[in-house]
Each structure stands twice: as C-alpha cells, then as structure tokens.
Design an enzyme around this catalytic site. Structure first.
Site, PDB file in Angstrom:
ATOM      1  CG  ASP A   1     -17.448 -52.774 -19.223  1.00  0.00           C
ATOM      2  OD1 ASP A   1     -18.655 -52.986 -19.458  1.00  0.00           O
ATOM      3  OD2 ASP A   1     -16.706 -53.607 -18.690  1.00  0.00           O
TER       4      ASP A   1
ATOM      5  CD  GLN B   1     -16.933 -58.269 -25.420  1.00  0.00           C
ATOM      6  OE1 GLN B   1     -17.821 -58.858 -24.820  1.00  0.00           O
ATOM      7  NE2 GLN B   1     -17.157 -57.584 -26.536  1.00  0.00           N
TER       8      GLN B   1
ATOM      9  CG  HIS C   1     -14.769 -60.568 -21.187  1.00  0.00           C
ATOM     10  ND1 HIS C   1     -15.174 -61.793 -21.698  1.00  0.00           N
ATOM     11  CD2 HIS C   1     -15.894 -59.791 -21.174  1.00  0.00           C
ATOM     12  CE1 HIS C   1     -16.464 -61.754 -21.967  1.00  0.00           C
ATOM     13  NE2 HIS C   1     -16.920 -60.555 -21.657  1.00  0.00           N
TER      14      HIS C   1
ATOM     15  NE  ARG D   1     -18.197 -62.135 -26.639  1.00  0.00           N
ATOM     16  CZ  ARG D   1     -18.668 -62.350 -25.412  1.00  0.00           C
ATOM     17  NH1 ARG D   1     -19.486 -61.470 -24.847  1.00  0.00           N
ATOM     18  NH2 ARG D   1     -18.302 -63.416 -24.719  1.00  0.00           N
TER      19      ARG D   1
ATOM     20  CB  CYS E   1     -18.244 -55.420 -23.812  1.00  0.00           C
ATOM     21  SG  CYS E   1     -18.033 -54.781 -22.137  1.00  0.00           S
TER      22      CYS E   1
ATOM     23  NE  ARG F   1     -20.997 -63.988 -17.908  1.00  0.00           N
ATOM     24  CZ  ARG F   1     -20.611 -62.896 -18.575  1.00  0.00           C
ATOM     25  NH1 ARG F   1     -19.827 -63.019 -19.631  1.00  0.00           N
ATOM     26  NH2 ARG F   1     -21.000 -61.699 -18.201  1.00  0.00           N
TER      27      ARG F   1
END
Length: 337
Positions: A231, A138, A135, A317, A272, A108
């Site tokens: 987001d 996700q 991503h 997740r 998210c 990440r």
C-alpha cells in the site's frame, strides 16, 4: 444465511464470523457472474443510499455508485463540505435525519467512532468505506481476488510489505486470521501494528489455524508467500512525512528481487491503489524532484508484470460492495452460493 445479515451494518471485519465473511466473498463472485451475463439483480429496487465522504476516493465512490445503480437504488453523494459531521450538527442528529430519508448509509472518513455512531443512531445499515482504523469493504474484494486466483483461501500466505500501522494492514491481519489465511506483516519495527491489533488477530488465528508473523526481516517475511501485498507509504494526512517514510520503507519496496524471494512461481502481487509506481502523477513528480525517487512502494516493473492483480482488485470493489449492500439492506431472491 442471508437472514443473518438483514439490517446489519458492515463496520469492521471483527464483527463477522468466518462463515459470514466467506459467504460475502462467495456472493460477490456470484454477483460478478450475474453482471457479466447481463442478469438483473435489483435487490435494492426503489431504495435510496447516502454516500458520505469526508475523505476523497476514486474506487470507493465509483464502486458504491455503480453498485447502487446495478441494485436498483438511487445513490446520493454528500462530500466533506456537505455533511460537516460534528461541526454544525452532531453525528447523532445527522444519523437520525439520514435514517429517516435513506435506506442505507456509506461513510468514508477519519474516525471509526463516527461510522459506529451513524450505525447506532440511524436505524439503517451503515457501511464503512474506510476509516483510519479499518477498511472492511476492501477486504471482501481482496479475498475475492485471491479466491479467483487460487480457488480457495485456507492455508494460503499473504505477505504485506510496507507501513504496518495503517487501516489496510489492520484489516488484512484480522481478516486473514478469521479466514484461516496465514498473514505476514513485513515492516520496520517503528511501523509495526499496534499490539492490541496483533493480539486480536492471534486470538482469531487460534481458532482458524492461521499463522501470524510480524517481522522487519524481508527475506523471512516473504518466503513462501502466495500473495505479496503493498500500500502507499504515506497515508492521507501524513504528507509531511514523505522523507521519513521513504527512508524507513525503501528496503521494503516490492520489486523484482523481493518477488523472487518468495520462491513461489505462482505468487501474485496486490495493491489497493492508488500506487506510486512511476512519476506520471503530481505526487510522483514531486517525489522525484524532492527525494530523487520515481518509484515508491512498488516498481513499475512489478506493477506491469505477470504477477499483478491490482486491477482485478479494483473491479472487485464493485462486486463486493454490491454483495454487502444487497445482503444487509435488500430482500434477496437468490439460490445458495
């Protein structure tokens, strides 16, 4: 189907077919059921997993850690001060060392090139926990959440409202297009996705039948949406742009009025996380003091409403990351799902 995943990395959604992405969504749902029923699923028993984090995270770190343990693996966390990729040691050299010690690597951070180099040189599956471009983990969680709510994906419509240039917007565009889900990116002209990303999504949409709309018109963009997604307005590394983003994106705030504009009683809200829906955080307090705004991309009313599915997303997740790790680094003994 599982054999097509063995040994592969999960770096971006565009690397997978519609059938493969759907399999990962379905397998995530299967593993979620196994965990709920306390059924063991130690597909990575005895393996070691490296978790490389240049960027801090709550959900990604927690999900990878718990997923690894549930699968029987040992996760080893290495933060920004532990790895220093490209600073004291090249990404290539680091990858070759880690590939000899670990059975899989999560990364990440900032650069998509770094996660691709890790995959190229390590010889083990590498999983993209987030880069500035994509991503992908996700997305499997997000589309699992949508599938749980509607029973299917094809033909649904997602309206993403906010900064259209970030990794979540990119991933939603491409993943929706691959899966046959209509995707509307509702954002100011100055924050629209790069033309290359839109073109990529349009190419997938021709095959899947998905409809793509990129617009600065909120009324047009959210009409008929089954999912309203947003987001944060300011991504990591852009904190100095708070004032600018607030001015640009306040008309795109997900509030009760915007939700009603969908004209869909079954619409759900997704985020998210983390979300700036009140002033109960340090960031929230600073924004309230500096800019006179206590709610940003979503209002507290919507965040706590019947529409809200963000905590289902957060839980998912775990299940989606578990599925991705299991099929790429494990030896599965599962029924067809």
């Amino acid at each position: 189907m599982t054999s097509v995943f063995k040994g592969r990395s999960f770096l971006a959604e565009k690397d997978f077919t519609k059938e493969e992405l759907q399999y990962l969504i379905d397998f995530s749902q299967h593993l979620k059921g196994m965990k709920a029923n306390n059924q063991p699923h130690r597909y990575l028993d005895g393996k070691n997993i490296a978790l490389l984090f240049e960027k801090n995270s709550t959900r990604t770190r927690a999900a990878f850690t718990v997923a690894a343990v549930d699968l029987g693996a040992h996760p080893e966390f290495l933060g920004a001060n532990d790895i220093q990729l490209g600073t004291k040691e090249s990404v290539e050299d680091t990858a070759k060392v880690f590939g000899r010690m670990f059975d899989g690597i999560e990364f990440r951070g900032f650069s998509q090139q770094v996660v691709e180099d890790l995959a190229n040189y390590s010889g083990v599956p590498v999983w993209n926990g987030l880069t500035d471009e994509w991503h992908p983990t996700q997305m499997i969680a997000d589309f699992l959440t949508i599938q749980e709510n509607f029973g299917e994906l094809t033909g649904l419509t997602i309206a993403y409202c906010g900064d259209g240039r970030n990794n979540v917007a990119n991933s939603l565009l491409v993943t929706s297009a691959i899966l046959g889900v209509n995707i509307h990116v509702v954002t100011p002209k100055a924050l629209q996705p790069e033309a290359t990303i839109i073109a990529q999504a349009q190419a997938y949409a021709k095959e899947s039948g998905a409809k793509i709309l990129v617009t600065d018109d909120v009324d047009q963009g959210v009409l008929g949406a089954d999912v309203v997604y947003t987001d944060v307005w300011v991504s990591m590394g852009e904190e100095e742009k708070f004032q600018e983003r607030i001015e640009q994106l306040l008309p795109y705030q997900v509030n009760q009025s915007l939700m009603k504009k969908t004209q869909n009683d079954q619409v759900i809200f997704m985020h998210c996380l983390p979300a700036f829906h009140d002033d109960q955080t340090t960031y929230g307090k600073k924004a309230a003091q500096a800019y006179g705004i206590s709610e940003m991309e979503v209002t507290d009313e919507v965040f706590r409403s019947k529409y809200a599915r963000q905590f289902d997303q957060a839980e998912n997740r775990l299940h989606s990351i578990k599925a991705i790790m299991a099929v790429t680094a494990g030896d599965l003994f599962i029924p067809k799902v």
